[in-house]
Motif scaffolding. Structure first.
Motif, PDB file in Angstrom:
ATOM      1  N   ASP A   1       0.835  -1.205   0.000  1.00 32.02           N
ATOM      2  CA  ASP A   1       0.000   0.000   0.000  1.00 32.02           C
ATOM      3  C   ASP A   1       0.870   1.257   0.000  1.00 32.02           C
ATOM      4  N   GLN A   2       1.883   1.278   0.866  1.00 40.98           N
ATOM      5  CA  GLN A   2       2.785   2.436   0.948  1.00 40.98           C
ATOM      6  C   GLN A   2       3.544   2.638  -0.359  1.00 40.98           C
ATOM      7  N   LEU A   3       4.107   1.558  -0.858  1.00 39.31           N
ATOM      8  CA  LEU A   3       4.918   1.652  -2.076  1.00 39.31           C
ATOM      9  C   LEU A   3       4.065   2.009  -3.295  1.00 39.31           C
ATOM     10  N   GLU A   4       2.824   1.549  -3.315  1.00 34.87           N
ATOM     11  CA  GLU A   4       1.926   1.896  -4.424  1.00 34.87           C
ATOM     12  C   GLU A   4       1.574   3.384  -4.376  1.00 34.87           C
ATOM     13  N   ARG A   5       1.302   3.901  -3.176  1.00 29.67           N
ATOM     14  CA  ARG A   5       0.999   5.340  -3.046  1.00 29.67           C
ATOM     15  C   ARG A   5       2.164   6.203  -3.537  1.00 29.67           C
ATOM     16  N   GLU A   6       3.376   5.703  -3.362  1.00 26.84           N
ATOM     17  CA  GLU A   6       4.574   6.434  -3.786  1.00 26.84           C
ATOM     18  C   GLU A   6       4.930   6.190  -5.245  1.00 26.84           C
ATOM     19  N   GLY A   7       4.162   5.344  -5.916  1.00 24.90           N
ATOM     20  CA  GLY A   7       4.399   5.078  -7.327  1.00 24.90           C
ATOM     21  C   GLY A   7       5.548   4.130  -7.605  1.00 24.90           C
ATOM     22  N   LEU A   8       5.970   3.357  -6.601  1.00 30.83           N
ATOM     23  CA  LEU A   8       7.112   2.450  -6.776  1.00 30.83           C
ATOM     24  C   LEU A   8       6.693   1.054  -7.226  1.00 30.83           C
ATOM     25  N   VAL A   9       5.452   0.670  -6.918  1.00 26.07           N
ATOM     26  CA  VAL A   9       4.916  -0.614  -7.359  1.00 26.07           C
ATOM     27  C   VAL A   9       3.499  -0.408  -7.863  1.00 26.07           C
ATOM     28  N   ARG A  10       3.020  -1.404  -8.608  1.00 27.42           N
ATOM     29  CA  ARG A  10       1.601  -1.371  -8.994  1.00 27.42           C
ATOM     30  C   ARG A  10       1.030  -2.764  -8.885  1.00 27.42           C
ATOM     31  N   ARG A  11      -0.252  -2.786  -8.582  1.00 25.48           N
ATOM     32  CA  ARG A  11      -0.971  -4.046  -8.447  1.00 25.48           C
ATOM     33  C   ARG A  11      -1.629  -4.380  -9.779  1.00 25.48           C
ATOM     34  N   LEU A  12      -1.557  -5.667 -10.114  1.00 28.53           N
ATOM     35  CA  LEU A  12      -2.197  -6.180 -11.325  1.00 28.53           C
ATOM     36  C   LEU A  12      -3.057  -7.367 -10.937  1.00 28.53           C
ATOM     37  N   SER A  13      -4.084  -7.615 -11.705  1.00 30.54           N
ATOM     38  CA  SER A  13      -4.913  -8.793 -11.454  1.00 30.54           C
ATOM     39  C   SER A  13      -4.143 -10.040 -11.829  1.00 30.54           C
ATOM     40  N   GLY A  14      -4.255 -11.045 -10.969  1.00 31.34           N
ATOM     41  CA  GLY A  14      -3.606 -12.321 -11.237  1.00 31.34           C
ATOM     42  C   GLY A  14      -4.424 -13.152 -12.192  1.00 31.34           C
ATOM     43  N   PRO A  15      -3.893 -14.286 -12.603  1.00 33.81           N
ATOM     44  CA  PRO A  15      -4.588 -15.124 -13.581  1.00 33.81           C
ATOM     45  C   PRO A  15      -5.920 -15.687 -13.083  1.00 33.81           C
ATOM     46  N   ASP A  16      -6.074 -15.837 -11.771  1.00 36.69           N
ATOM     47  CA  ASP A  16      -7.316 -16.425 -11.257  1.00 36.69           C
ATOM     48  C   ASP A  16      -8.292 -15.385 -10.721  1.00 36.69           C
ATOM     49  N   ARG A  17      -8.049 -14.134 -10.947  1.00 35.65           N
ATOM     50  CA  ARG A  17      -8.879 -12.989 -10.560  1.00 35.65           C
ATOM     51  C   ARG A  17      -8.967 -12.784  -9.057  1.00 35.65           C
ATOM     52  N   ARG A  18      -8.553 -13.747  -8.252  1.00 40.53           N
ATOM     53  CA  ARG A  18      -8.537 -13.546  -6.804  1.00 40.53           C
ATOM     54  C   ARG A  18      -7.153 -13.132  -6.341  1.00 40.53           C
ATOM     55  N   SER A  19      -6.132 -13.527  -7.096  1.00 45.60           N
ATOM     56  CA  SER A  19      -4.775 -13.194  -6.688  1.00 45.60           C
ATOM     57  C   SER A  19      -4.374 -11.835  -7.272  1.00 45.60           C
ATOM     58  N   VAL A  20      -3.435 -11.209  -6.585  1.00 40.16           N
ATOM     59  CA  VAL A  20      -2.923  -9.914  -7.000  1.00 40.16           C
ATOM     60  C   VAL A  20      -1.428 -10.062  -7.252  1.00 40.16           C
ATOM     61  N   ILE A  21      -0.993  -9.522  -8.374  1.00 42.71           N
ATOM     62  CA  ILE A  21       0.423  -9.511  -8.726  1.00 42.71           C
ATOM     63  C   ILE A  21       0.966  -8.122  -8.417  1.00 42.71           C
ATOM     64  N   LEU A  22       2.100  -8.084  -7.772  1.00 39.47           N
ATOM     65  CA  LEU A  22       2.768  -6.820  -7.489  1.00 39.47           C
ATOM     66  C   LEU A  22       3.980  -6.716  -8.408  1.00 39.47           C
ATOM     67  N   ARG A  23       4.134  -5.580  -9.054  1.00 43.08           N
ATOM     68  CA  ARG A  23       5.226  -5.375 -10.004  1.00 43.08           C
ATOM     69  C   ARG A  23       5.856  -4.006  -9.767  1.00 43.08           C
ATOM     70  N   LEU A  24       7.171  -3.938  -9.960  1.00 40.06           N
ATOM     71  CA  LEU A  24       7.868  -2.656  -9.864  1.00 40.06           C
ATOM     72  C   LEU A  24       7.447  -1.746 -11.005  1.00 40.06           C
ATOM     73  N   THR A  25       7.283  -0.471 -10.712  1.00 42.78           N
ATOM     74  CA  THR A  25       7.122   0.520 -11.768  1.00 42.78           C
ATOM     75  C   THR A  25       8.517   0.948 -12.221  1.00 42.78           C
ATOM     76  N   GLN A  26       8.592   1.750 -13.267  1.00 44.30           N
ATOM     77  CA  GLN A  26       9.897   2.263 -13.706  1.00 44.30           C
ATOM     78  C   GLN A  26      10.537   3.085 -12.593  1.00 44.30           C
ATOM     79  N   LEU A  27       9.731   3.911 -11.919  1.00 42.66           N
ATOM     80  CA  LEU A  27      10.256   4.701 -10.799  1.00 42.66           C
ATOM     81  C   LEU A  27      10.754   3.783  -9.688  1.00 42.66           C
ATOM     82  N   GLY A  28      10.005   2.722  -9.410  1.00 39.09           N
ATOM     83  CA  GLY A  28      10.419   1.764  -8.391  1.00 39.09           C
ATOM     84  C   GLY A  28      11.735   1.102  -8.736  1.00 39.09           C
TER      85      GLY A  28
END
Length: 142
Positions: free
Chosen positions: A65-92
């Protein structure tokens, strides 16, 4: 031996925490999460991050949550729609890369009491213990 391992780990961690706080606004837990994501360009499921960092899913969620607010990571939907994938942004990635080089130097300084061959031997021995523990866990179902 156990107390020596624990004390050494605590001392190294304390030193790294202090250096990170002087060097940047990225705490050691945040750095560790970013490091895991930096190794996986496609991102990681939150549950996988929790397992790799050996912390609760709640801890990972708070950090995310903290890192997403700062633009360092972003959440993506996982393949099963219940899971969440976290990925680094370019800034991150850029912020992690800035700190990672310094972190690597600090760790090398902290371990330089051992020669290269001694460090390799220690790594092999600790790996042997880790393998045995993981084998026991998998055969006992825990």
């Amino acid at each position: 031996m156990w107390l020596r391992l624990l004390t050494t780990t605590t001392l190294i961690e304390g030193d790294l925490r202090a250096r990170l706080s002087q060097y940047s606004d990225i705490s050691l837990p945040r750095f560790d999460l970013l490091a895991q994501l930096a190794r996986e360009p496609d991102g990681l499921r939150m549950s996988d991050l929790s397992a790799r960092l050996m912390v609760t899913r709640g801890n990972v969620t708070r950090l995310a949550d903290q890192l997403e607010r700062e633009g360092l990571v972003r959440r993506l939907s996982g393949p099963d729609r219940r899971s969440v994938i976290l990925r680094l942004t370019q800034l991150g990635k850029e912020r992690f890369d800035e700190v990672a080089s310094a972190h690597e130097d600090w760790v090398a300084q902290l371990l330089d009491a051992l020669s290269g061959p001694e460090q390799e031997q220690l790594s092999r021995l600790l790996g042997k213990i880790k393998t045995q523990i993981n084998t026991r866990r998998s055969t006992s179902g825990g």
